[in-house]
Write an enzyme that holds these catalytic residues in place. Structure first.
Site, mmCIF file in Angstrom:
data_model
loop_
_atom_site.group_PDB
_atom_site.id
_atom_site.type_symbol
_atom_site.label_atom_id
_atom_site.label_comp_id
_atom_site.label_asym_id
_atom_site.label_seq_id
_atom_site.Cartn_x
_atom_site.Cartn_y
_atom_site.Cartn_z
ATOM 1 N N ASP A 20 2.468 10.224 0.879
ATOM 2 C CA ASP A 20 1.488 10.755 -0.340
ATOM 3 C C ASP A 20 -0.128 10.621 0.952
ATOM 4 O OD1 ASP A 20 -0.667 12.032 -1.932
ATOM 5 O OD2 ASP A 20 -0.947 10.052 -2.032
ATOM 6 N N ASP A 22 -4.043 10.647 -0.392
ATOM 7 C CA ASP A 22 -5.319 10.235 -0.914
ATOM 8 C C ASP A 22 -4.741 9.572 -1.864
ATOM 9 O OD1 ASP A 22 -6.136 13.264 -0.007
ATOM 10 O OD2 ASP A 22 -7.442 11.755 0.313
ATOM 11 N N ASP A 185 0.161 7.323 -5.228
ATOM 12 C CA ASP A 185 -0.684 6.582 -5.865
ATOM 13 C C ASP A 185 -1.513 6.975 -7.620
ATOM 14 O OD1 ASP A 185 -3.609 7.102 -5.115
ATOM 15 O OD2 ASP A 185 -2.266 8.542 -4.780
HETATM 16 O O1 LIG Z 1 -1.811 14.471 -2.834
HETATM 17 P P1 LIG Z 1 -2.757 13.484 -2.230
HETATM 18 O O2 LIG Z 1 -2.970 13.472 -1.095
HETATM 19 O O3 LIG Z 1 -3.299 11.957 -2.835
HETATM 20 O O4 LIG Z 1 -4.442 13.744 -2.421
HETATM 21 C C1 LIG Z 1 -4.582 15.024 -3.781
HETATM 22 C C2 LIG Z 1 -6.029 15.306 -3.377
HETATM 23 O O5 LIG Z 1 -6.477 16.468 -4.713
HETATM 24 C C3 LIG Z 1 -7.213 13.816 -4.253
HETATM 25 O O6 LIG Z 1 -6.586 13.787 -5.556
HETATM 26 MG MG LIG Z 2 -2.339 10.104 -3.873
#
Ligand SMILES: O=P(O)(O)OC[C@@H](O)CO
Ligand SMILES: [Mg+2]
Length: 241
Positions: A20, A22, A185
């Site tokens: 993943d 973020d 996360d």
């Molecule tokens: O899938 P990730 O990389 O966590 O991010 C999604 C983005 O919307 C932040 O919440």
């Molecule tokens: Mg994330």
């Protein structure tokens, strides 16, 4: 059920890894929070982690719908208008995105050992580019990247779509989900990985309520605490300095 001790028995061997982005590889969730707090203040509302827990990891429009509905401002601000309003603020913040502790070491280690790795993020192309613009070399180590606006991603996390699409794009075609380890996360991401039949290591923000940890196979406070050999992956040569 998460193994609180952080050690993993009877898992693996893992042959492929999906990251993943973020909140896991990049410290970007704080930018979403900052902007959402600014917008909510105008309605004399405050932003809290119970709402954050429902939004993080989701595709933009899906998270936006949660935001305006859960805060009760949907009569004054549509999900679409919320996305427009936050965009200028996010575009100023994203280029400063920093790599999370332990992320670079793990990515470089797995790449050096020939373990296929890829990225699966709910962020769409424009945001991905802004967030990674200072980290191009590190992200170039990914075999492929699946983004939130990818045509194969019909629904965002917790749907398994994005992880199933990522599994299909490794060299040699579709990989058995049981051989894939996901790093996440967010509760939505952990559930998406489990829905895809994969194992998942969760590295949650310490402010996230621990009740969201239960679906993960392993929970760590940082990627610095990850031991590749727990999952049948090549061990680090030297312990982290
Ligand atoms: O899938 P990730 O990389 O966590 O991010 C999604 C983005 O919307 C932040 O919440
Ligand atoms: Mg994330």
């Amino acid at each position: 059920m998460a193994n609180p001790s952080g050690s993993v028995s009877g898992k693996g061997p893992i042959t492929h890894v999906i990251f993943d982005m973020d909140g896991l590889l990049l410290d970007t969730e704080k930018y979403y929070t900052e902007v959402q707090e600014i917008i909510l203040a105008r309605y004399n509302k405050s932003f809290d982690w119970s709402l954050k827990a429902k939004m993080m990891g989701k595709k933009a429009i899906e998270a936006a719908r949660v935001f305006v509905e859960e805060t009760g401002i949907s009569d004054s601000l549509t999900a679409e208008d919320f996305l427009v309003e936050r965009e200028a603020m996010l575009q100023k913040l994203f280029p400063s995105s920093e790599i999370m502790p332990g992320a670079s070491r793990l990515i470089r280690h797995l790449h050096a050992k020939g373990i296929p790795i890829c990225l699966a993020t709910g962020s769409h192309r424009r945001h991905f580019e802004l967030k990674t613009q200072r980290h191009g070399e590190l992200f170039s180590l990914m075999h492929h990247v699946v983004l939130g606006d990818d045509p194969d991603v019909k629904q965002g996390k917790p749907s398994p779509d994005i992880f199933l699409a990522a599994a299909k794009r490794f060299e040699g075609g579709s990989v058995d989900p049981h051989k894939i380890l996901v790093f996440e996360d967010a509760p939505s991401g952990v559930n998406a990985a489990k829905n895809a039949g994969m194992s998942v290591v969760m590295v949650p923000d310490p402010r996230l309520d621990s009740s969201f940890h239960d679906a993960a196979d392993q929970v760590l406070s940082s990627l610095l605490d990850f031991s590749p050999n727990d999952w049948g992956l090549p061990p680090y040569e030297v312990p982290a300095s």
